[in-house]
Design a protein around this motif. Structure first.
Motif, PDB file in Angstrom:
ATOM      1  N   ARG A 199      -6.753   0.701 -11.049  1.00 53.23           N
ATOM      2  CA  ARG A 199      -7.597  -0.333 -10.430  1.00 53.23           C
ATOM      3  C   ARG A 199      -7.098  -0.642  -9.014  1.00 53.23           C
ATOM      4  N   ILE A 200      -5.784  -0.762  -8.859  1.00 48.59           N
ATOM      5  CA  ILE A 200      -5.217  -1.076  -7.543  1.00 48.59           C
ATOM      6  C   ILE A 200      -5.425   0.079  -6.568  1.00 48.59           C
ATOM      7  N   LEU A 201      -5.068   1.290  -6.969  1.00 46.53           N
ATOM      8  CA  LEU A 201      -5.173   2.436  -6.063  1.00 46.53           C
ATOM      9  C   LEU A 201      -6.621   2.840  -5.799  1.00 46.53           C
ATOM     10  N   GLY A 202      -7.532   2.366  -6.645  1.00 45.37           N
ATOM     11  CA  GLY A 202      -8.956   2.604  -6.392  1.00 45.37           C
ATOM     12  C   GLY A 202      -9.474   1.803  -5.213  1.00 45.37           C
ATOM     13  N   ASP A 203      -8.735   0.789  -4.819  1.00 50.16           N
ATOM     14  CA  ASP A 203      -9.076  -0.007  -3.638  1.00 50.16           C
ATOM     15  C   ASP A 203      -8.586   0.772  -2.415  1.00 50.16           C
ATOM     16  N   PRO A 204      -9.487   1.203  -1.554  1.00 48.97           N
ATOM     17  CA  PRO A 204      -9.073   2.036  -0.412  1.00 48.97           C
ATOM     18  C   PRO A 204      -7.968   1.420   0.442  1.00 48.97           C
ATOM     19  N   GLN A 236      -4.576   3.374   1.066  1.00 47.14           N
ATOM     20  CA  GLN A 236      -4.235   3.654   2.465  1.00 47.14           C
ATOM     21  C   GLN A 236      -2.830   3.151   2.782  1.00 47.14           C
ATOM     22  N   ALA A 237      -2.518   1.949   2.323  1.00 48.10           N
ATOM     23  CA  ALA A 237      -1.192   1.384   2.580  1.00 48.10           C
ATOM     24  C   ALA A 237      -0.102   2.168   1.855  1.00 48.10           C
ATOM     25  N   SER A 238      -0.407   2.708   0.684  1.00 47.37           N
ATOM     26  CA  SER A 238       0.595   3.431  -0.109  1.00 47.37           C
ATOM     27  C   SER A 238       0.796   4.871   0.345  1.00 47.37           C
ATOM     28  N   PHE A 239      -0.299   5.553   0.658  1.00 45.41           N
ATOM     29  CA  PHE A 239      -0.224   6.997   0.909  1.00 45.41           C
ATOM     30  C   PHE A 239      -0.826   7.443   2.241  1.00 45.41           C
ATOM     31  N   GLY A 240      -1.316   6.503   3.010  1.00 41.07           N
ATOM     32  CA  GLY A 240      -1.873   6.844   4.306  1.00 41.07           C
ATOM     33  C   GLY A 240      -3.299   7.326   4.280  1.00 41.07           C
ATOM     34  N   ALA A 241      -3.914   7.336   3.118  1.00 38.98           N
ATOM     35  CA  ALA A 241      -5.307   7.780   2.998  1.00 38.98           C
ATOM     36  C   ALA A 241      -5.888   7.239   1.697  1.00 38.98           C
ATOM     37  N   PRO A 242      -7.193   7.047   1.660  1.00 37.77           N
ATOM     38  CA  PRO A 242      -7.818   6.652   0.393  1.00 37.77           C
ATOM     39  C   PRO A 242      -7.678   7.777  -0.639  1.00 37.77           C
TER      40      PRO A 242
END
Length: 194
Positions: free
Chosen positions: A10-15, A19-25
């Motif tokens: 749910r969290i990583l589904g938020d672009p 983006q903040a975690s991996f630099g891209a959606p």
């Protein structure tokens, strides 16, 4: 893992969080892989055990291997600088699940007195369910802030506990006897009796 990963997805589904975690959606396939790669890891580990056999390693060593997989995978997932590292960690975590699901019931069956086996297997199943509920609780506690790494972190503490407890129990007497180690098997039978 089921409960925790639902929050992570749910969290990583938020672009913005991806983006903040991996630099891209993260696209839908990648997000689905985050959730489902442990299934593949479990199947691969279980298949490897089925093909290679488990006579050489022993039940206790299998449980320790599962705990090590859990610990390394959790640490890697929590620190993952890239999506590829997260996916690899998820695959390794699944391998730990596959090994543990093979070894735990066998260890119980080979070590516990007949009158306790059913209760111990039920206890193992209850622990799995409590772990799922705990994962949902971790997701609820950390999800609003987008702290997906903290959602996965409690699994590391459980892995440490699993490894520590595995140091306090003997190898399966049945496995030892099948290896021709009768004296050690006798000691393993007597160890829980004090």
């Amino acid at each position: 893992d089921i409960g925790a990963i639902s929050g992570v997805v749910r969290i990583l589904g938020d672009p913005s969080f991806a983006q903040a975690s991996f630099g891209a959606p993260i696209d839908a396939l990648q997000l689905g892989s985050v959730a489902s790669l442990p299934l593949l890891g479990g199947v691969l580990a279980s298949g490897a055990i089925a093909v290679a056999g488990d006579d050489d390693i022993g039940r206790l060593q299998e449980l320790r291997l599962a705990g090590a997989c859990y610990l390394v995978a959790t640490a890697a997932a929590c620190a993952a600088p890239t999506l590829a590292v997260l996916l690899g960690a998820r695959l390794l975590y699944g391998a730990g699940i596959g090994v543990a699901l093979h070894a735990a019931p066998l260890y119980i069956a080979e070590c516990a007195p007949a009158e306790l086996r059913g209760r111990l297997v039920a206890g193992k199943e209850a622990a799995i369910v409590l772990g799922i509920v705990g994962g949902y609780a971790a997701a609820a506690a950390t999800g609003a802030e987008g702290l997906w790494r903290f959602t996965l972190a409690p699994a590391g503490a459980l892995a440490v506990g699993m490894l520590a407890l595995s140091a306090a129990v003997p190898e399966s007497p049945r496995w030892l006897a099948r290896q021709g180690r009768a004296a050690e098997a006798g000691e393993a039978i007597e160890a829980p009796l004090g």
